[in-house]
Enzyme design. Structure first.
Site, PDB file in Angstrom:
ATOM      1  N   GLY A 137       0.835  -1.197   0.000  1.00  0.00           N
ATOM      2  CA  GLY A 137       0.000   0.000   0.000  1.00  0.00           C
ATOM      3  C   GLY A 137       0.873   1.251   0.000  1.00  0.00           C
ATOM      4  N   SER A 138       0.386   2.300   0.651  1.00  0.00           N
ATOM      5  CA  SER A 138       1.008   3.620   0.492  1.00  0.00           C
ATOM      6  C   SER A 138       2.424   3.758   1.056  1.00  0.00           C
ATOM      7  CB  SER A 138       0.113   4.684   1.135  1.00  0.00           C
ATOM      8  OG  SER A 138      -1.129   4.690   0.480  1.00  0.00           O
ATOM      9  N   THR A 139       2.884   2.816   1.908  1.00  0.00           N
ATOM     10  CA  THR A 139       4.281   2.915   2.386  1.00  0.00           C
ATOM     11  C   THR A 139       5.239   2.793   1.194  1.00  0.00           C
ATOM     12  OG1 THR A 139       4.146   0.547   2.886  1.00  0.00           O
ATOM     13  CG2 THR A 139       3.923   2.072   4.745  1.00  0.00           C
ATOM     14  N   LYS A 156       4.905   4.195  -1.570  1.00  0.00           N
ATOM     15  CA  LYS A 156       4.973   5.478  -2.286  1.00  0.00           C
ATOM     16  C   LYS A 156       6.306   6.183  -2.015  1.00  0.00           C
ATOM     17  CE  LYS A 156      -0.043   6.114  -2.545  1.00  0.00           C
ATOM     18  NZ  LYS A 156      -1.237   6.660  -1.892  1.00  0.00           N
TER      19      LYS A 156
END
Length: 364
Positions: free
Chosen positions: A102-104, A106
């Protein structure tokens, strides 16, 4: 004891009897810090009790040396009585569990964009709430439109539209170059058995929609130790260090017979890019989705992650998520990097910012 026997195996009286005294084995000294390990275990017990997840993982590392200062998993087992526990409890999830981050993830997309000069902190983006990639539509969390924002705000808001745009602009070849440079899809080489490689979409099969979803942290699966090593690279001025748990081996007299020195793997991004990204990630904790990781008096940098879990039959499970937080502190001179991954926490909210960030804060 050496004894002489005759041809039929009887001991020969008055023959050779020789006693060879035993030599003590070597002792190992680990990089684990007893106090930090205790704190990590305590905080995992708390979240395990409160949120009843399927699994919980936390690892703390010194980003400058790659030394693992603490590593713990739930569920666990008692090594003195391991037969009483299911076999699955004996897996070290920190190095074995592959999940969509997920967003980690990014952080990696941002590092690639900044390093390649595709984006600057003040670059402008517009988010109408969703973005079309081919036939597919990718939305921001809860369909929220962030409107006009700078790249710094894109990171702070964890805006999917901004990261998908950045990923598509980087292109598949460049994106894979950074995935490989940051060590995804390969073992970190940590000195423990059972490490997994994670799973990358094969480059030959990757399409634009894969690139779009990879850029925001889905499609690929990583292990906690891989992601922590990658984020520690940002904390360590762009130099990746090999993670390790063994510090020294001592002989029976306490003399050091082997010492494990910190091992730089490669320079992944420039020092300037790493420093710039650290400041942006500090903004995530001060103004963005990571405010629950804020620590009074310390400069904390980090990123939240909330990812849907893959269903064994394909697609995603409708109501199971992996909540995570990864970060380091102090942002201007990082001494500790930490990742917290909570698999399928019960109840609402299940976001990385509400479930994992407070655990990170208490450990740090």
């Amino acid at each position: 004891i050496v004894i002489e026997h005759d041809a039929v195996g009887r001991e020969i009286p008055e023959a050779t009897h020789r006693y060879i005294p035993p030599t003590d084995g070597a002792s190992v000294v680990l990089t684990i810090d007893e106090t930090i390990q205790y704190i990590v275990e305590r905080e995992l017990d708390r979240v395990w009790e409160a949120r009843k997840p399927k699994g919980a993982i936390a690892v703390v590392m010194d980003p400058r040396t790659g030394e693992v200062l603490a590593m713990a998993n739930r569920p666990c087992f008692d090594p003195n009585d391991y037969k009483q526990y299911p076999e699955v409890n004996r897996r070290n999830l920190a190095i074995w569990y592959a999940y969509e981050p997920g967003s980690t993830m990014k952080i990696v997309t941002a590092a690639a964009g900044l390093e390649e000069g595709v984006v600057r902190p003040n670059s402008r983006f517009f988010c109408p709430g969703s973005i079309k990639v081919g036939k597919e539509t990718i939305s921001c969390s809860q369909g929220r439109a962030h409107g006009a924002q700078t790249f710094v705000e894109v990171v702070e808001h964890s805006c999917n539209v901004g990261f998908v745009s950045l990923g598509l602009e980087l292109g598949l070849d460049k994106y894979y170059q950074y995935l490989n440079a940051f060590g995804f899809g390969q073992k970190t080489g940590i000195d423990l058995p059972g490490e997994a490689k994670g799973i990358l979409v094969p480059r030959t099969r990757a399409k634009q929609i894969d690139l779009a979803t990879m850029a925001m942290g889905q499609a690929n699966a990583v292990t906690p130790i891989q992601l922590l090593t990658a984020v520690s690279t940002v904390a360590n001025d762009g130099v990746m260090m090999k993670p390790h748990l063994l510090k020294e081996v001592l002989d029976a007299d306490g003399k050091v017979v082997k010492r494990v020195e910190p091992e730089p793997v490669r320079q992944v991004i420039s020092k300037a890019t790493a420093r710039e990204l650290a400041l942006i990630l500090e903004g995530v904790v001060q103004n963005g989705t990571g405010q629950n990781a804020y620590i009074e008096g310390y400069r904390v940098a980090g990123k939240t992650g909330t990812a849907q879990k893959i269903s064994p039959s394909g697609g995603y499970l409708p109501n199971e998520y992996v909540a995570s937080f990864v970060g380091f502190a102090p942002a201007n001179n990082p001494r500790l990097a930490c990742i917290v991954v909570i698999d399928a926490p019960q109840g609402y909210p299940y976001y990385g910012g509400t479930v994992a960030a407070p655990v990170f804060r208490e450990i740090m």
